[in-house]
Design a protein around this motif. Sequence first.
Motif, PDB file in Angstrom:
ATOM      1  N   GLU A 143       0.846  -1.193   0.000  1.00 36.53           N
ATOM      2  CA  GLU A 143       0.000   0.000   0.000  1.00 36.53           C
ATOM      3  C   GLU A 143       0.887   1.251   0.000  1.00 36.53           C
ATOM      4  O   GLU A 143       1.849   1.321   0.763  1.00 36.53           O
ATOM      5  CB  GLU A 143      -0.915   0.016   1.235  1.00 36.53           C
TER       6      GLU A 143
ATOM      7  N   PRO B  49      -2.125   7.392  -1.233  1.00 37.84           N
ATOM      8  CA  PRO B  49      -2.965   7.534  -2.433  1.00 37.84           C
ATOM      9  C   PRO B  49      -2.440   8.590  -3.415  1.00 37.84           C
ATOM     10  O   PRO B  49      -2.579   8.433  -4.624  1.00 37.84           O
ATOM     11  CB  PRO B  49      -4.323   7.938  -1.879  1.00 37.84           C
ATOM     12  N   GLU B  50      -1.790   9.638  -2.905  1.00 37.17           N
ATOM     13  CA  GLU B  50      -1.320  10.690  -3.824  1.00 37.17           C
ATOM     14  C   GLU B  50      -0.077  10.253  -4.602  1.00 37.17           C
ATOM     15  O   GLU B  50       0.399  10.977  -5.474  1.00 37.17           O
ATOM     16  CB  GLU B  50      -1.076  12.010  -3.071  1.00 37.17           C
ATOM     17  N   ARG B  51       0.463   9.071  -4.320  1.00 35.52           N
ATOM     18  CA  ARG B  51       1.687   8.606  -4.985  1.00 35.52           C
ATOM     19  C   ARG B  51       1.428   7.552  -6.083  1.00 35.52           C
ATOM     20  O   ARG B  51       2.364   6.969  -6.622  1.00 35.52           O
ATOM     21  CB  ARG B  51       2.656   8.003  -3.941  1.00 35.52           C
ATOM     22  N   THR B  52       0.166   7.289  -6.394  1.00 42.59           N
ATOM     23  CA  THR B  52      -0.131   6.197  -7.337  1.00 42.59           C
ATOM     24  C   THR B  52       0.542   6.397  -8.694  1.00 42.59           C
ATOM     25  O   THR B  52       0.878   5.432  -9.368  1.00 42.59           O
ATOM     26  CB  THR B  52      -1.647   6.038  -7.575  1.00 42.59           C
TER      27      THR B  52
ATOM     28  N   ILE C 299      -0.459  -0.067 -10.409  1.00 39.52           N
ATOM     29  CA  ILE C 299      -1.464  -0.160  -9.336  1.00 39.52           C
ATOM     30  C   ILE C 299      -2.426  -1.325  -9.615  1.00 39.52           C
ATOM     31  O   ILE C 299      -2.850  -1.534 -10.757  1.00 39.52           O
ATOM     32  CB  ILE C 299      -2.240   1.173  -9.209  1.00 39.52           C
TER      33      ILE C 299
ATOM     34  N   PRO D  16      -3.918   9.828  -9.220  1.00 40.05           N
ATOM     35  CA  PRO D  16      -4.662   9.408  -8.030  1.00 40.05           C
ATOM     36  C   PRO D  16      -6.162   9.307  -8.276  1.00 40.05           C
ATOM     37  O   PRO D  16      -6.810   8.361  -7.822  1.00 40.05           O
ATOM     38  CB  PRO D  16      -4.342  10.498  -7.006  1.00 40.05           C
TER      39      PRO D  16
ATOM     40  N   ALA E 145      -6.876   6.027 -10.117  1.00 39.28           N
ATOM     41  CA  ALA E 145      -6.301   4.770  -9.616  1.00 39.28           C
ATOM     42  C   ALA E 145      -7.397   3.882  -9.019  1.00 39.28           C
ATOM     43  O   ALA E 145      -8.243   4.362  -8.274  1.00 39.28           O
ATOM     44  CB  ALA E 145      -5.248   5.079  -8.564  1.00 39.28           C
TER      45      ALA E 145
ATOM     46  N   SER F   5      -6.968   1.631  -6.785  1.00 37.74           N
ATOM     47  CA  SER F   5      -6.672   1.417  -5.355  1.00 37.74           C
ATOM     48  C   SER F   5      -5.342   2.115  -5.061  1.00 37.74           C
ATOM     49  O   SER F   5      -4.828   2.846  -5.910  1.00 37.74           O
ATOM     50  CB  SER F   5      -6.537  -0.084  -5.060  1.00 37.74           C
ATOM     51  N   ASN F   6      -4.822   1.869  -3.871  1.00 42.21           N
ATOM     52  CA  ASN F   6      -3.466   2.373  -3.602  1.00 42.21           C
ATOM     53  C   ASN F   6      -2.512   1.211  -3.349  1.00 42.21           C
ATOM     54  O   ASN F   6      -1.487   1.363  -2.699  1.00 42.21           O
ATOM     55  CB  ASN F   6      -3.462   3.355  -2.416  1.00 42.21           C
TER      56      ASN F   6
ATOM     57  N   ALA G 213       0.213  -0.923  -4.642  1.00 41.44           N
ATOM     58  CA  ALA G 213       1.190  -0.707  -5.721  1.00 41.44           C
ATOM     59  C   ALA G 213       2.071  -1.934  -5.949  1.00 41.44           C
ATOM     60  O   ALA G 213       2.322  -2.715  -5.029  1.00 41.44           O
ATOM     61  CB  ALA G 213       2.083   0.480  -5.362  1.00 41.44           C
TER      62      ALA G 213
END
Length: 298
Positions: free
Chosen positions: A163, A166-169, A174, A196, A199, A201-202, A204
């Motif tokens: 995981e 979320p802002e790094r997707t 993903i 994000p 995406a 999900s988060n 990764a």
Amino acid sequence: MRKKVTKAIFPVAGMGTRFLPATKSVPKEIMTLVDRPLVQYAIDEARAAGIKEFIFVTSRGKGALEDYFDHAPQLEQELRKKGKDALLETLKSTNMESGAIAYIRQHKALGLGHAVWCARRLIADEPFAVMLPDDVIAAEKPCLQQMVEAYQETGGCMVAAMEVPPERTSAYGILDVEEDMGSVVKVKSMVEKPKPEEAPSNLAVIGRYILTPSVLSNLNKIKSGAGGEIQLTDAIAQEIGKPKRGVYGLRFRGQRFDCGSKSGFLQATVSFGLAREDLRDDLSRYLHEVVAMDKASQ
Ligand code: G1P
């Protein structure tokens, strides 16, 4: 019983521009984490998982990486003569069996999928691992070993998963999860570097894969994807829904460091330094001092 995973591909053709000027003359994979090159951590992890053949996908300017894997008989002799047994053992532990390493050049930087495809003729009809040495994973049981064990149960393709904020997707592949079985997830779809808001999900993909040879056939036909590059993620995604195969993610146990970024590399240096008995006390004292000074100056 499934076929054993004995081959691993290490894509190391990247120019390492984030580490310029160091990478002007030193391949990123040779940069030192405490006292070992980054690539040695991936090799050790692969060996622990039963890998016997190591395929490096390289590019121009990676000569130092190939040299690193040469044996050093003169140096060994010197250390033996001087009775430096511990150093001798350290050195010998990095020796690779002759013929166990192959180097393939990626002639154009067309993406991770293309780099893996460049090694296709060395894989034949068997499952194989892909390891991205930038992702360094500290774990009690090495990450690839955890994956090999999980793969014995699932078959198909397996990716390491974690995981992320979320802002790094948009920095990762993903996963969209069909079934969550705790540490193993069955994948419904996967997308490379989504924004994000797009995406699924988060969860990764981290740089460890066990792949079926059919992924290589998928790469034969695949068009460029995110960032205009041939994406490994897209070729793996084509395996989703295939009977008796499918794609799985493993939430591995361990701490991952993104050594492709400066801050990740520094964090890994501190963490691996603190894990070393010979360095822990000094380093920890110094870190406490730095934190105290930082607080005092605020
Ligand atoms: C690659 C993969 C990506 C994965 C990441 C893990 O991206 O394309 O799917 O999540 O490694 O580190 P890169 O970091 O090479 O851009």
